[in-house]
Design an enzyme around this catalytic site. Structure first.
Site, PDB file in Angstrom:
ATOM      1  N   GLN A  10      -8.411 -13.326   4.990  1.00 18.13           N
ATOM      2  CA  GLN A  10      -8.954 -11.901   4.468  1.00 18.13           C
ATOM      3  C   GLN A  10      -9.518 -12.179   3.108  1.00 18.13           C
ATOM      4  OE1 GLN A  10      -7.267  -7.448   3.828  1.00 18.13           O
ATOM      5  NE2 GLN A  10      -6.597  -8.563   5.543  1.00 18.13           N
ATOM      6  N   TYR A  60       0.964  -1.301   0.008  1.00 18.30           N
ATOM      7  CA  TYR A  60       0.146  -0.055  -0.078  1.00 18.30           C
ATOM      8  C   TYR A  60       0.937   1.225  -0.107  1.00 18.30           C
ATOM      9  CZ  TYR A  60      -3.712  -2.957   1.289  1.00 18.30           C
ATOM     10  OH  TYR A  60      -5.127  -4.086   1.795  1.00 18.30           O
TER      11      TYR A  60
END
Length: 328
Positions: free
Chosen positions: A188, A69
């Site tokens: 996830q 990210y």
């Protein structure tokens, strides 16, 4: 809008770990800023820190980030926010397995050397000695490399560099492969009303295997917040990946905007936003431990926290699920 402190609410144990987490966690994908393949456009770091602090003040007790990210920047901002935070320390979750080149383009890599390098880099950026939950971000097709990657994760856990290990975006067969090597604390997956595909096999498998589930993009990357319009999408910067994604363009866009209006109607009954209802919908699934919700500015945090309070009725669940959905 009513907001209740999450520290007054029940937490849930995440899989086989000793961590009890709040129903929503702070997601830090967008705060990585621009300059890479899946960026959300430029971001003000001060806003990011303020948003994290407010989420923690309201009782959120975990933050989810990833090395990729912002090409490391998100982890750095998380560290900056925690350095100036004086309250209880939240759990910090991060991910590995996505590497990048000089142009910000990403590729998957799960070799032992690569994972170790990523772990050491994340420990430095996060300024911690141990990562609470370390997750493989995406699987690879090569079975041997996948096994090597998960074995490396288990070794990092034994060494104490990470406390618990999980996976992201794995299917059932990939989880079975990993389980033959070492336990999985959590999965996830992407899960929302716009993308409910994991309901059929993946979530039931996790429930049966005792694997915790923390879902990402429960508001479909902002599409279900109620603030996204055709005009706003057209004005998104070119370095925002959503601008050209099928979810944000026709023919899928009309179905998603129709879904938002149904969420808006239910939200009015609960004195909350469409996005909060969308997150609450994911939390009603028995397999789901918690949801990751991002906030780029402090004013977005109340909606994030409000989702943990909402209890949708059976009729409301049926009402929202009658809206045409995109294929997962």
């Amino acid at each position: 809008m009513k907001t209740k402190l999450l520290n007054q609410m029940t937490t849930k144990q995440l899989g086989n770990s000793d961590m009890f987490i709040t129903p929503v966690g702070y997601g830090s994908w967008a705060i990585g800023g621009g300059g890479w393949q899946f960026a959300w456009g430029q971001q003000n770091d001060g806003d990011s820190v303020a948003a994290i602090h407010l989420a923690l003040e309201l009782g959120v007790n975990w933050i989810d980030t990833a090395a990729v990210y912002g090409l490391g920047h998100s982890e750095e901002i998380v560290a900056r926010a925690l350095e100036s935070w004086t309250g209880p320390r939240p759990y910090v979750f991060t991910k590995c397995g996505l590497r990048w080149d000089g142009q910000g383009q990403t590729h998957r890599a799960l070799t032992a050397d690569s994972i170790r390098q990523e772990c050491e880099a994340s420990l430095r950026r996060l300024e911690v000695d141990t990562i609470d939950l370390y997750q493989i971000h995406w699987p690879v097709e090569d079975t041997k490399e996948l096994e090597e990657g998960w074995s490396s994760m288990a070794k990092l856990q034994r060494e104490g560099k990470v406390r618990w290990i999980g996976v992201s975006n794995f299917d059932v067969e990939q989880m079975k492969l990993a389980l033959a090597i070492a336990p999985i604390t959590s999965l996830q997956p992407r899960y929302s009303l716009a993308h409910p595909g994991v309901e059929s096999e993946i979530l039931p498998f996790c429930l049966g295997a005792g694997i915790g589930v923390i879902v990402y993009s429960p508001m479909a990357s902002g599409l279900l917040t109620g603030a996204m319009t055709r005009e706003r999408i057209s004005s998104l910067p070119e370095d925002d990946w959503r601008k050209h994604h099928p979810d944000f363009n026709e023919p899928g866009l009309s179905a998603n905007l129709a879904l938002v209006e149904r969420l808006r109607a239910i939200g009015r009954r609960h004195d909350t936003s469409p996005g909060a209802v969308a997150v609450a919908w994911t939390l009603h699934n028995a397999a789901v431990t918690a949801a990751i919700v991002g906030a780029r500015k402090p004013e977005q945090v109340n909606d994030m926290v409000a989702a943990a309070e909402i209890r949708l009725t059976e009729s409301e669940l049926k009402e929202v699920e009658t809206v045409p959905q995109l294929a997962a």
